[in-house]
Design a protein around this motif. Structure first.
Motif, short mmCIF file in Angstrom:
data_model
loop_
_atom_site.label_atom_id
_atom_site.label_comp_id
_atom_site.label_asym_id
_atom_site.label_seq_id
_atom_site.Cartn_x
_atom_site.Cartn_y
_atom_site.Cartn_z
N THR A 87 7.73 77.71 36.54
CA THR A 87 7.38 76.38 36.02
C THR A 87 6.39 75.75 36.98
OG1 THR A 87 9.64 76.27 35.23
CG2 THR A 87 8.35 74.26 35.09
N LYS A 97 14.71 77.87 26.67
CA LYS A 97 14.67 76.56 27.33
C LYS A 97 15.51 75.55 26.56
CE LYS A 97 10.07 77.31 29.27
NZ LYS A 97 10.58 77.60 30.60
N HIS A 98 16.28 74.78 27.30
CA HIS A 98 17.07 73.68 26.73
C HIS A 98 16.99 72.51 27.70
CE1 HIS A 98 20.51 71.29 25.37
NE2 HIS A 98 20.40 71.92 24.22
N PRO A 99 16.80 71.27 27.20
CA PRO A 99 16.62 70.12 28.10
C PRO A 99 17.79 69.85 29.03
CG PRO A 99 16.95 69.39 25.83
CD PRO A 99 16.72 70.87 25.78
N ASN A 100 18.97 70.38 28.68
CA ASN A 100 20.14 70.15 29.53
C ASN A 100 20.58 71.39 30.29
OD1 ASN A 100 20.82 68.22 26.80
ND2 ASN A 100 20.82 67.25 28.82
N LEU A 132 19.14 73.35 33.61
CA LEU A 132 18.16 73.22 34.69
C LEU A 132 17.39 74.53 34.85
CD1 LEU A 132 17.27 71.16 36.89
CD2 LEU A 132 18.79 72.37 38.45
N GLN A 142 18.09 67.61 42.39
CA GLN A 142 18.64 66.54 41.56
C GLN A 142 19.38 65.55 42.46
OE1 GLN A 142 17.85 66.61 38.20
NE2 GLN A 142 16.68 68.41 38.87
N THR A 191 27.30 66.72 25.59
CA THR A 191 25.99 67.23 26.04
C THR A 191 26.12 68.61 26.65
OG1 THR A 191 25.26 64.96 26.48
CG2 THR A 191 24.01 66.73 27.51
N ALA A 227 24.53 72.24 25.12
CA ALA A 227 23.62 73.07 25.92
C ALA A 227 24.18 74.48 26.10
CB ALA A 227 23.38 72.41 27.28
N ASN A 274 20.57 64.37 36.53
CA ASN A 274 19.18 64.08 36.87
C ASN A 274 18.99 62.60 37.17
OD1 ASN A 274 19.03 62.73 34.43
ND2 ASN A 274 17.92 64.37 33.38
N CYS A 311 22.85 68.35 33.51
CA CYS A 311 22.11 69.60 33.35
C CYS A 311 22.94 70.74 33.92
CB CYS A 311 20.76 69.54 34.07
SG CYS A 311 19.59 68.35 33.39
#
Length: 610
Positions: A320, A385-388, A390, A409, A435, A439, A465, A471
């Motif tokens: 990344t 990829k998942h927003p939750n 890391l 974090q 959440t 994930a 975060n 995450c």
């Protein structure tokens, strides 16, 4: 002129007398009880002081009592040097609301009063001066003392007080603090020395460095404390390496060791005839976001947005690039590192690069997986990829070392949040559960054919975060087999694997579901199992079996009015996850569906209540 009838004068006199005698009988009784406790065996002290129920403290001038100008409330009690030999019963004064609201001065200095100073002293919130010097008080000062926000002068000198002082720095307006000639321990309090006019802690047992007194007090204020050092005393404090510095230097040394091992490995692999690296070979690799590096192709590779770049067996692979703009492998290995923690399978370091960025480096050891398999695994996880979840920013692998790099974090983990003093409400816990479940269900679905589960799911691997959104970290860094157990706790991790079946192809996914169930139980009960032998799942099963279901819930949730019905629903979901039979456990997708249904019901009830 007409004469006023005598009966009118008589009634006016009675009314005048009634309005000026305003101290209530229960307040007088409280004062007499207070002096009686101070008197001890000297039972005549109250009578000698002129304190009795038939007179008024303000109008009849009780000795040592001063009232306000209107003679309506007691403001000052001064009983210095009266040979009092009892105890200080502050409950008689401070728990009497009308008296506590007016009393701003209490002095009982130079007597023979013994015992301790009780916590009820904090109820006399208007106290501006408290003097108990020159007595025989012992024990520790109450932790409630700093609640006296109006206190200006505090004199506890010449007693037998011991123990550490409470946090007196919370009393912002303190101008006098005298504590000499006691047996007080710990560190000298960090008061607002710019505001202090009198200060003395001499002849005690204080230790450590003296705080900055801003040149307002000389050494006489600190003499007689052999453990003290620093200005204004002549003995300077020895230079010691703090725990934080030790951890930082240890981490730095370990990173340097990794660098040496890397160099040795490269030298052993270098061909007999070195190839000349020219300008064309020393390329600048650019990904979709424009990230560049000046290292050679054999030292460094970049995986671009389409995941098409090549990597060598000893390269640092950037996954990344926007977050690690300008990062080079040499920077990583030479930057100061702070050791955050060390576990059975590796260590965790916090690395700061010239205040540009803060990263976390996960060093993995004793994992029997080849470098090629490790690379493929990391690249596959990065594709999903998942927003939750890391993401890893980069990784490095060789036969000797495997490093994972993440963005730091700053808000810590779910484990720290649950173990902290700040209460976590029911809605917040339910949102966290939903959440995390979504994930994890997504990752299971996308990576099931690859056989890559989390393998080490626990509340300390749920990070928060900057927006306090959870995450999942360290996904796929361990296989939850019979040799490498996820560190929920020795008991819980063993149960997660043994009850899953080591031969099943779904063993790691079933272990994730069990581990998630334990996290749900932690959210519901407030009990944490990490690094302990406490079997939370067994305890909950036992309580439910004995029909003590409500007893398992965190008392803070009950006291804040959380819905018992929806807590029971979430508990049932958790029990299904930690079922002893792996085949009966629901998939993470079903678990996420159950939790979202509970969340929607909670949201509907809140709208209805509004």
């Amino acid at each position: 002129m007409d004469q006023v009838p005598i009966w009118v004068l008589f009634i006016s006199f009675l009314l005048l007398f009634h309005t000026t005698s305003s101290i209530e009988p229960d307040v007088r009784q409280a004062l007499i009880n207070f002096l009686g406790s101070l008197s001890g065996s000297n039972g005549q002290a109250a009578q000698a002081a002129g304190w009795n129920l038939d007179t008024d403290p303000c109008l009849d001038g009780w000795n040592g009592v001063t009232c306000d100008k209107k003679n309506q409330s007691v403001q000052k009690i001064s009983l210095d040097g009266l040979s009092l030999a009892g105890i200080l019963d502050v409950g008689s004064l401070c728990t009497k609301q009308s008296l506590a609201a007016s009393l701003n001065y209490l002095s009982v200095g130079n007597n023979s009063i013994s015992g301790d100073v009780r916590k009820e002293i904090a109820d006399c919130k208007q106290l501006a001066r408290l003097n108990i010097s020159g007595n025989r008080f012992s024990g520790k000062l109450p932790d409630s003392l700093p609640m006296l926000n109006n206190l200006k002068k505090l004199d506890i000198s010449n007693n037998h007080l011991s123990g550490d002082l409470p946090d007196l720095s919370r009393i912002s307006g303190l101008t006098t603090f005298l504590a000499q000639n006691n047996q007080l321990t710990g560190k000298v309090p960090k008061l607002d020395f710019s505001n202090l006019e009198q200060f003395d802690v001499s002849n005690n047992l204080f230790r450590g460095p003296i705080p900055d007194v801003e040149d307002r007090f000389n050494e006489s204020s600190f003499l007689g404390n052999p453990g003290l050092c620093g200005d204004p005393l002549p003995n300077k404090c020895p230079k010691k390496v703090s725990k934080e510095e030790f951890l930082m230097y240890s981490g730095y040394a370990l990173i340097v060791l990794v660098l040496i091992m890397f160099v040795v490995f490269r030298l052993c692999k270098r061909r007999t005839k070195e190839e000349k690296v020219d300008a064309t070979n020393k390329i600048v690799a650019v990904d979709d976001s424009g990230y560049k590096t000046g290292l050679s192709r054999s030292d460094f590779s970049v995986i671009s947005g389409d995941q098409s770049a090549l990597v060598s067996s000893t390269s640092l692979v950037v996954l990344t690039s926007p977050v690690v703009n300008g990062l080079k492998f040499e920077d990583l290995l030479t930057a100061p590192a702070e050791l955050l923690g060390r576990g059975k399978h590796g260590s965790l370091y916090k690395v700061i690069f010239d205040k540009r960025m803060t990263l976390v480096v996960k060093r993995i050891k004793d994992w029997a997986i080849s470098s090629d398999e490790f690379k493929k695994r990391m690249q596959r996880i990065d594709q999903v990829k998942h927003p939750n979840v890391l993401p890893a920013l980069a990784f490095y692998c060789s036969k000797l070392e495997k490093l994972l790099i993440y963005e730091y974090q700053q808000n810590g983990s779910l484990f720290q949040l649950l173990s902290g003093d700040q209460p976590l409400g029911w809605s917040s816990r339910l949102n966290l559960a939903a959440t995390i479940a979504e994930a994890l269900a997504f990752m299971h679905q996308e990576l099931h054919s690859d056989g890559i589960a989390h393998g080490n799911l626990k509340s300390s691997n749920i990070l928060l975060n900057r927006n306090m959104v959870p995450c999942i970290s360290e996904y796929g860094l361990r296989e939850a087999d019979s040799k490498e157990l996820p560190s929920l706790s020795a008991t819980n991790s063993r149960r997660a694997i043994e009850q899953t079946g080591a031969t099943s192809s779904n063993s790691t996914f079933n272990a994730d579901i069990y581990a998630f169930g334990v996290i749900l139980l932690e959210l519901l009960t407030g009990k944490l199992v990490q690094n302990s032998e406490f079997d939370l799942a067994r305890w909950v099963h036992s309580a439910v079996r004995e029909e003590w279901t409500v007893e398992v819930f965190d008392k803070r949730l009950i006291s804040h009015g959380a819905s018992e019905a929806r807590m029971v629903d979430l508990l049932q979901a958790a029990i299904k996850c930690v079922n002893r039979s792996p085949e009966t456990r629901p998939t993470m997708r079903k678990v996420a569906y159950m939790i979202n249904a509970i969340k929607e019901e909670e949201e509907r009830s809140m709208v209805f209540e509004v």
